[in-house]
Each structure stands twice: as C-alpha cells, then as structure tokens.
Design a protein around this motif. Structure first.
Motif, mmCIF file in Angstrom:
data_model
loop_
_atom_site.group_PDB
_atom_site.id
_atom_site.type_symbol
_atom_site.label_atom_id
_atom_site.label_comp_id
_atom_site.label_asym_id
_atom_site.label_seq_id
_atom_site.Cartn_x
_atom_site.Cartn_y
_atom_site.Cartn_z
ATOM 1 N N PRO A 109 7.782 -33.997 7.140
ATOM 2 C CA PRO A 109 8.429 -33.000 8.277
ATOM 3 C C PRO A 109 8.942 -32.127 7.674
ATOM 4 O O PRO A 109 9.872 -31.422 8.078
ATOM 5 C CB PRO A 109 9.244 -34.398 8.239
ATOM 6 C CG PRO A 109 9.302 -34.703 6.687
ATOM 7 C CD PRO A 109 8.131 -34.719 5.997
ATOM 8 N N ARG A 167 10.370 -34.553 13.975
ATOM 9 C CA ARG A 167 11.268 -35.398 12.884
ATOM 10 C C ARG A 167 11.534 -36.624 13.390
ATOM 11 O O ARG A 167 12.133 -37.324 13.255
ATOM 12 C CB ARG A 167 12.731 -34.516 13.379
ATOM 13 C CG ARG A 167 13.175 -33.064 12.390
ATOM 14 C CD ARG A 167 13.910 -32.757 12.994
ATOM 15 N NE ARG A 167 14.501 -31.606 14.026
ATOM 16 C CZ ARG A 167 15.741 -32.420 14.913
ATOM 17 N NH1 ARG A 167 16.115 -33.321 14.369
ATOM 18 N NH2 ARG A 167 15.550 -31.749 16.120
ATOM 19 N N TYR A 197 9.249 -38.668 11.879
ATOM 20 C CA TYR A 197 9.692 -39.189 10.603
ATOM 21 C C TYR A 197 10.495 -39.920 10.527
ATOM 22 O O TYR A 197 10.404 -41.036 9.570
ATOM 23 C CB TYR A 197 9.853 -37.875 9.945
ATOM 24 C CG TYR A 197 9.974 -37.949 8.576
ATOM 25 C CD1 TYR A 197 9.454 -37.726 7.484
ATOM 26 C CD2 TYR A 197 11.356 -38.206 8.007
ATOM 27 C CE1 TYR A 197 10.296 -38.602 6.239
ATOM 28 C CE2 TYR A 197 12.323 -38.793 6.799
ATOM 29 C CZ TYR A 197 11.304 -38.434 5.596
ATOM 30 O OH TYR A 197 11.704 -38.614 5.083
ATOM 31 N N PHE A 198 10.923 -40.381 11.277
ATOM 32 C CA PHE A 198 12.889 -41.016 11.796
ATOM 33 C C PHE A 198 11.795 -42.097 11.961
ATOM 34 O O PHE A 198 12.590 -43.085 11.549
ATOM 35 C CB PHE A 198 13.520 -40.271 11.934
ATOM 36 C CG PHE A 198 14.510 -39.364 11.239
ATOM 37 C CD1 PHE A 198 15.271 -39.599 9.728
ATOM 38 C CD2 PHE A 198 14.417 -38.136 11.258
ATOM 39 C CE1 PHE A 198 15.762 -38.733 9.536
ATOM 40 C CE2 PHE A 198 14.668 -37.083 10.575
ATOM 41 C CZ PHE A 198 15.727 -37.605 9.279
ATOM 42 N N GLN A 212 9.980 -44.246 9.803
ATOM 43 C CA GLN A 212 11.387 -44.407 8.080
ATOM 44 C C GLN A 212 11.893 -45.795 9.297
ATOM 45 O O GLN A 212 12.452 -46.598 8.039
ATOM 46 C CB GLN A 212 12.553 -43.531 8.242
ATOM 47 C CG GLN A 212 11.577 -42.100 7.115
ATOM 48 C CD GLN A 212 11.816 -42.735 5.462
ATOM 49 O OE1 GLN A 212 12.053 -44.015 5.204
ATOM 50 N NE2 GLN A 212 11.079 -41.971 5.401
ATOM 51 N N ASN A 258 11.756 -43.340 -0.727
ATOM 52 C CA ASN A 258 12.120 -42.559 0.422
ATOM 53 C C ASN A 258 13.133 -42.157 1.596
ATOM 54 O O ASN A 258 12.749 -43.811 1.938
ATOM 55 C CB ASN A 258 9.939 -42.636 0.870
ATOM 56 C CG ASN A 258 10.392 -41.526 1.737
ATOM 57 O OD1 ASN A 258 10.386 -40.679 2.248
ATOM 58 N ND2 ASN A 258 8.946 -41.627 2.292
ATOM 59 N N PRO A 259 13.560 -41.464 1.982
ATOM 60 C CA PRO A 259 13.889 -40.253 2.014
ATOM 61 C C PRO A 259 14.498 -40.257 0.561
ATOM 62 O O PRO A 259 14.778 -41.203 0.122
ATOM 63 C CB PRO A 259 14.928 -39.779 3.118
ATOM 64 C CG PRO A 259 14.738 -40.603 3.911
ATOM 65 C CD PRO A 259 14.648 -41.694 2.954
ATOM 66 N N PRO A 310 14.607 -28.070 8.769
ATOM 67 C CA PRO A 310 13.646 -28.592 9.254
ATOM 68 C C PRO A 310 13.967 -29.915 9.501
ATOM 69 O O PRO A 310 13.318 -30.738 10.473
ATOM 70 C CB PRO A 310 12.892 -28.615 8.206
ATOM 71 C CG PRO A 310 12.857 -28.805 7.221
ATOM 72 C CD PRO A 310 14.370 -28.702 7.026
ATOM 73 N N MET A 311 15.315 -30.846 9.890
ATOM 74 C CA MET A 311 15.501 -31.906 9.529
ATOM 75 C C MET A 311 16.888 -31.350 10.506
ATOM 76 O O MET A 311 17.540 -32.666 10.925
ATOM 77 C CB MET A 311 16.037 -32.710 8.575
ATOM 78 C CG MET A 311 15.106 -32.962 7.389
ATOM 79 S SD MET A 311 13.587 -33.603 8.384
ATOM 80 C CE MET A 311 13.359 -34.765 8.385
#
Lengths: 589, 183
Positions: A49, A84, A87-88, A91, B55-56, B95-96
C-alpha cells in the motif's frame, strides 16, 4: 471438569454422537478458515500500500502536468481509496479469521475431550486381535494426513495467486469512473450519455439561475412588460395559487419553470408550465445517505429552501438547508442526489447554485469547513474543491471579462475570483465585513459588492501577466443593502435596501447620483433590463425606473401579495413568485 | 519408597516454578531492555514498515507539537509537487492518509497522526525533516512490539538507529525545539 472421574465406563451414545458431530464440524470449519487465511496472507504480502506502482505512476504524471486535470485527480483519488481499502480490508479479514480460528479450535478440543468421556474404553488388551497390516495402514493414514495438509497449503496458495487483490490499472479505473461514479449508497447517475450542456449563448436566452444568466441581475430579453395590475388582471397572463414554503426564486428554461420548497420534514421541487401556469410535476426528495432525521435550525427569514435552483439543460439542480443536493431531469426523475453534510450556518444555507459547461458549483458555506465545490453536472462526482476562508449568505456569479469567465464569490471578509476549471484563485480583495448576504454586481469591468454596516467597494478588473487581477478603486459607505443584491445597469450600480432606499452610484467613479425612498423595503434583487431597472418591493409593487444619473420613474405596478423572490425575465415575460402565488406577466395578456 | 503420581508431581513442580519466579521478581537485577529507534540516527529508509514481524508494523510516526511549525505548506503532509494545499489524495504525501490536517487560524494547521492507519513508512518523517522542523519521527510502540530477541528491523536498519534501551526509558522522545529553532 473434563477429566473422566468415572470408573464405571458408562457410555452415553447420544452425547457422544453430539460431541463427535461438533468436533467434525469445527474441524471442517478450521480447515476452511485456515485455507482462506493462508490465501489472504499471501495476498497481503503481495500488496504494497505504501508504494503502489499504478498510484505512483499517476502521481508522477500529475506532478509533471502543467494543469490540474480533473479527470486525473479523480483517478488518483479513486485508486488511492481502492488501494487503502484493499489493504485494510485484508487486515480486517486476517484479524477476524484469527479470532474465528481460535474459537473453532477451542470448540474442536472440547468436543474431542467430551467425545472421549462419553465413549470410554475399558483399559486392557484389545478384545479382538489386530488384523494383518493394521500398523502399515495406520502409517499410510498418517502420511495421507500430511499429504492432505500439503495439498491444502498448495490450494490456498493457488487461490491467492489466481484471485489477487489486483487494483485496476489507470485505464480500467478511468473506464470505471466514466461508467458510474459517486460514493457508495448515494443515488448516482445510472448511465452516461453524450450530454452537451448549454453554452453561454444558450444560457443567455433563458433564466437558468438566481438573478438570471451569470447570476448578476442582467436580463437579456428584448423588452419586458411595463404595465400590469395584480388586482384587475391587466397584463397578467396567468396566476397560480401556491402552497410551497421557501424564498428561492423561480428559474425558467423553455416552457418549464422550476422552484423548490421545503418544510421541517419534506423537500420538494416544483415544475410549472410557463404557457398556462399549470403544475407539470412535483418531486418530493427521497432521503439520501446522510440526510439528517432532524432538520437544521434555520431562521424564519431564511427557511429550509432559500437557495435558488439552477437549470442546466437537460437537468435541474436544487440544494436545501439540510445539505441535500439533487439533480433531476425535466420529467422529475432523480438522476443523482447526495447529502453534503448539514452545513453549520446560523441563519440557514442560502447560497444558490450555478452551473457552467460540465460543472455545477456549490458555495457550501459550512462554518467548520466553508468551501467551493465543483461537481460533474452529469454524475455528481466532485471534480475539484477549494477551501474558503469564511462563509456568507451571498450567491456566486459568473462574469466574462475579456472573454475569460471568472467565478466571483463574496465572503464575510473578501471578494474572491476563481478559475472555473480548477478552482485556482485568480484574485481576492478584502473589503467586506459582517454577515454578507448581497451577491456581487458587475458592469463596465467593475465588480461591486456592498453590505450594510460595512462599506461598498468597486473592484476594477484587469489582466496581469495573462492572469485576471482585481483592485479596489472606490468605496462608498452610506445607505447600503443587507439582503437584496446590487445590480450593474449601464454605467451605474444600483442598490435596493430593506429599509426602502434605492441608491444609484456611478460605476466608474462611485459618485452617488441619487437616492430614493420607498415604502416597505426590498428583499428581491433589482434586475436590469436594457436601460431600465425593475425593483420589486416586499409589498409586491414593482418599481421600474431608468438607469441614469437622474431618477426617472417609468412605472409602478402592484401585485397585491408580499414578495421576497427575485423575478425571472425571459421571452418578454416576467415570472414572479410571491408568497401565495406564481405569476406570469406579459404585455397584451 | 512410595511412587509419586502425576498429579502430585505437577503440584510440586508448580510450587517450585512459582517460588522461583517470586524469588526472581523480589531480587534486584539487570533491567529489561526493549527495542527503540533513535530519531537522531533514523534515515527514514522505509524498512520499519516492511521488516517488522507485526503487520502492520509496530513502528509508528509520532508528533512533537512543541517542535511543529503548524505550517500551511507542510512537507510532511503535502506531496513535494502538490498543486494545491488541500486534503485530496493527489496532494497528500502519506500513502495511508494517516495524517489529519485541521485548520487552526490564518495559515496555521495542526497535524495529527492516526496510529490505526499509520504503517511506519516514514515518508512524512522524511518530508518534515527536509522541509520542516523535524517534529515528526518514528518510534516503536510498546503496546504493539513483541520485543523479539533478534529484531527483524534492527537486522536491516542501515543506520543502526534501532537498538535496545532500558524498559524505563523505552521511548526516545523529541520534546524541545532544536537549538536553531529556539533561536
């Protein structure tokens, strides 16, 4: 608790079967969740990301482009969001999967233990002798279990590889954005045809927005009626009774007249036939995602439907005090709609909409986040947005100075000019103070703003290095308007105040030529038609006078109903929305 | 000699282990150490985001408000080539989108890190160090770090910024403006 304290080896077949089933089901669940988690983990490893290549490339391209391409901005924003989100979401899946796996493992172990307790085996040698090859079969089974585990891992890896979290490429994203836009849950345009929105020439032939084309109070109709009487019906083409609360002004396109109304509980758009004054349709707005259950507090003088609609053929747009924004077509079908958030605005949101080419402009004066937003008129997607310093209750105007359009906005402190394409600020002059409601006027290369208890200022427009510039050239601080917007008529700026005064100032020098007192005061903005100015008093009397250095009243016509909305002048007719009626005035009716 | 059964053995073993732990806890000894990043050595290489076993990453950006200049043109928040100073993705550096920008007054903005979103990539830290006062920097969050014996970040850290510090001083905070900024 789980220990087998019984020495009687009593079997309970039903409980044994129950726990055995639970163990098998939980084992299968563990297998499935494990497979999905392995696949998900591999996908996360493959997803970066922080340095998403497509996004980096787009940003690089954008950084090196000379202009702020709205389409590219939209693509960057969409790709950034998707990156994003992917990615989240992964997760979250991983964390949720871990919790599920832990729960299922506990269920499995407890079930196995209980199954053993309820199906006890007496100690001792096996009652039947082991068949030949028993141990080799057991060995084979163990190997099969290991093999099955390996196969499971491979399947998970293949699943991850063949269902990657591939983000769309720039081209795919552009196509996707073109197909349909809008945020999730909003009412969005379902298809995008090649719609050509009207140009400036076409706009001038209609009355598309508050104070007409460009929103600065100048009518393009060849002539307008001079004499009428609401009581006798003289030159009244039609008159239709209204029950539609709202102070916004009528807008006209072709044979359709539009205005909006709202109460605490409902918001409506009304469309009337301009020939006969008959209702064509009414649209009651649905609730959009974010539409508040409780309406915002507004003052009685503002109401829930103060902003005037805008017509941008083939669509019409309306905004309300609760932040609802809707686009519908000429048959009353919603094309798209959204709630922009309830603006924090102590009188109620009042700024009218305006449109130019493919964009719809919203002066969204929320105290916490005052901003100017340009939406794609067809889809409702945000094309650009720029922050404003302070709010106001004035409306935007679009002027053409030396063939370059500028979007002019007044705030509590400044008058600002923006580039219509990208929202870049051309110029800003700090000359206002207080709670500004009158919108800017424009004539003779001068923009004029004024606010009661502050000052009026004329700003001369020029070009500096190919960029529009503005400079305050004169001020005036006597009788100033507080509600009605001034108008630029010929060589003069004319203001009508809520105290009943009309002031005429020289546009170039600021010299005050004359001041006249009337009875009740003005809320509707005066309109310039040729060399005449029409000013509608709150008692419904229209004062028609010449735009000249000497006051010369041409006519005074009464309607007999209270009036707050600014009339529409188009096709030699005047359309008026008074508190109880909608009127059409035409000579010879 | 009677045979010790399993239950009795477990009881004796539990008492022995518990006593040992209590004895150890009551005696003074070397303080435990944990991994932390020295902001003065960090070069914002980005490996904290990718190398951590969590992770993260357990590394997050933290913000020292006394050092921050509250700039409108913030090198940590905006892309170097940002055409506008707004919150659009085309303008933001993170980026986040982990930095929240809040208008204070005039040309001053407050920047707040959303740790839930931060992955510790250090892009903002680099931006702040290049164009600002260096108020943003990376730290290992104690509530996230599992304190591996052989920290995967420390192994790859090119500047040796990740090293062990006493548990009682587990954060290396920047709290004062640098001398030149105080000037």
């Amino acid at each position: 608790m789980l220990r087998n304290k019984s020495h009687h080896f009593i079997k309970k077949p039903f409980l044994f079967q129950l726990s055995a089933i639970a163990a098998v089901v939980s084992a299968l669940f563990i297998l499935i969740v494990s497979t999905l988690m392995i696949a998900n983990y591999i996908q996360i490893l493959a997803l970066d990301p922080v340095d998403q290549p497509e996004l980096l490339a787009l940003r690089e391209e954008y950084a090196h482009s000379s202009e702020m391409d709205p389409e590219m901005i939209a693509r960057i924003r969409a790709l950034d969001f998707l990156s994003r989100k992917a990615y989240f979401t992964s997760q979250t899946h991983l964390i949720t999967g871990g919790k599920l796996l832990l729960g299922a493992a506990i269920v499995f172990l407890v079930s196995m233990r209980l199954a053993g307790r309820w199906n006890p085996q007496a100690p001792g040698p096996p009652q039947v002798s082991l068949s030949k090859g028993h141990w080799s079969r057991q060995s084979l089974l163990r190997e099969l279990v290991i093999l099955a585990g390996l196969v499971l891992m491979i399947v998970a890896a293949l699943a991850a590889l063949f269902t990657p979290l591939n983000l769309p490429t720039a081209e795919e994203l552009a196509a996707e954005l073109a197909e349909d836009g809008g945020e999730a849950g909003e009412t969005v345009a379902t298809s995008e045809e090649d719609i050509v929105f009207p140009d400036w020439e076409a706009l001038q032939k209609q009355w598309p927005s508050f104070r007409g084309p460009g929103g600065y109070g100048r009518a393009r109709t060849e002539k307008a009626p001079l004499q009428w009487d609401g009581e006798t019906g003289k030159n009244i083409r039609w008159k239709t009774a209204l029950e539609a609360p709202g102070f916004n002004s009528p807008v006209v396109w072709g044979d359709s007249l539009f205005f909006s109304s709202a109460t605490d509980t409902e918001r409506k758009i009304h469309c009337y036939d301009t020939e006969e004054g008959e209702l064509k349709w009414e649209l009651q707005l649905p609730a959009f995602p974010g539409t508040p259950d409780t309406p915002p507090r507004v003052s009685d003088d503002t109401g829930h439907a103060a902003p005037t609609m805008v017509v941008h053929y083939p669509f019409v747009y309306a905004i309300f005090a609760n932040g609802d924004l809707v686009c519908c077509d000429f048959s009353g079908e919603v094309v798209w709609g959204k709630n922009l958030g309830v603006p924090e605005n102590h009188y109620g949101h009042s700024s009218s909409l305006i449109a130019w080419e493919e964009l719809l402009y919203i002066q969204f004066d929320d105290k916490k986040n005052p901003r100017l937003t340009a939406l794609n008129a067809q889809t409702g997607n945000v094309v650009w947005e720029t922050k404003r310093k302070t709010i106001s209750w004035a409306s935007p105007s679009i002027i053409l100075h030396e063939n370059r359009p500028q979007l002019i906005l007044a705030s509590e402190k400044d008058v600002d000019s923006y580039n219509l394409s990208n929202g870049a600020l051309y110029w800003s002059v700090e000359c206002l103070d207080g709670e500004v409601a009158p919108s800017p006027a424009w004539t003779k290369a001068h923009v004029f703003v004024g606010q009661d208890y502050s000052i009026a200022t004329a700003i001369k427009l020029s070009e500096e290095g190919g960029t529009p510039a503005g400079e305050a050239v004169w001020e005036w601080d006597d009788s100033l308007t507080d509600i009605a917007s001034p108008v630029g008529a010929q060589d003069y700026f004319i203001m009508a105040t809520s105290r009943g005064e009309i002031v005429c100032l020289d546009a170039l020098t600021g010299e005050d030529h004359w001041l006249e007192d009337y009875d009740d005061g003005f809320h509707a903005s005066p309109i310039s038609v040729g060399d005449l100015v029409y000013a509608l008093e709150t008692n419904g009397d229209m004062h028609i006078f010449k735009a000249s250095s000497d006051y010369e009243l041409v006519a005074r016509n009464a309607l007999g109903d209270k009036a707050s909305a600014t009339p529409a002048f188009v096709n030699n007719r005047i359309y008026l929305r008074t508190h109880a009626y909608l009127w059409c005035v035409e000579e010879g009716s | 000699m009677s045979q010790v059964n399993r239950r009795d053995f477990l009881r004796v073993a539990a008492v022995a282990v518990g006593s040992g732990v209590a004895l150890k806890a009551s005696q003074p000894g070397a303080e435990a150490t944990v991994w932390q990043i020295d902001p003065a050595l960090c070069v914002q290489c980005g490996r904290c985001a990718t190398n951590c076993v969590i992770n993260p990453s357990a590394v997050k950006c933290v913000h020292s408000y006394p050092i921050c200049g509250y700039c409108d043109l913030c090198g940590a928040y905006l892309q170097p080539a940002a055409k506008t100073r707004d919150t659009g993705a085309e303008s933001q550096l993170c980026p986040m989108a982990a930095i929240q920008r809040t208008h204070i007054e005039g040309v001053y903005y407050q920047y707040t890190i959303d740790e839930e979103l931060c992955v510790g990539c250090g892009k903002c830290v680099k931006g702040c160090a290049m164009f600002g006062n260096g108020s943003l920097y990376l730290q290992v969050k104690r509530d996230l770090c599992v304190n591996c014996n052989d920290c995967a970040i420390a192994r790859e850290c090119p500047s040796g910024a990740m090293h062990r510090v006493p548990l009682s001083e587990s954060y290396l905070l920047k709290t004062d403006p640098p001398p030149e900024a105080q000037g």
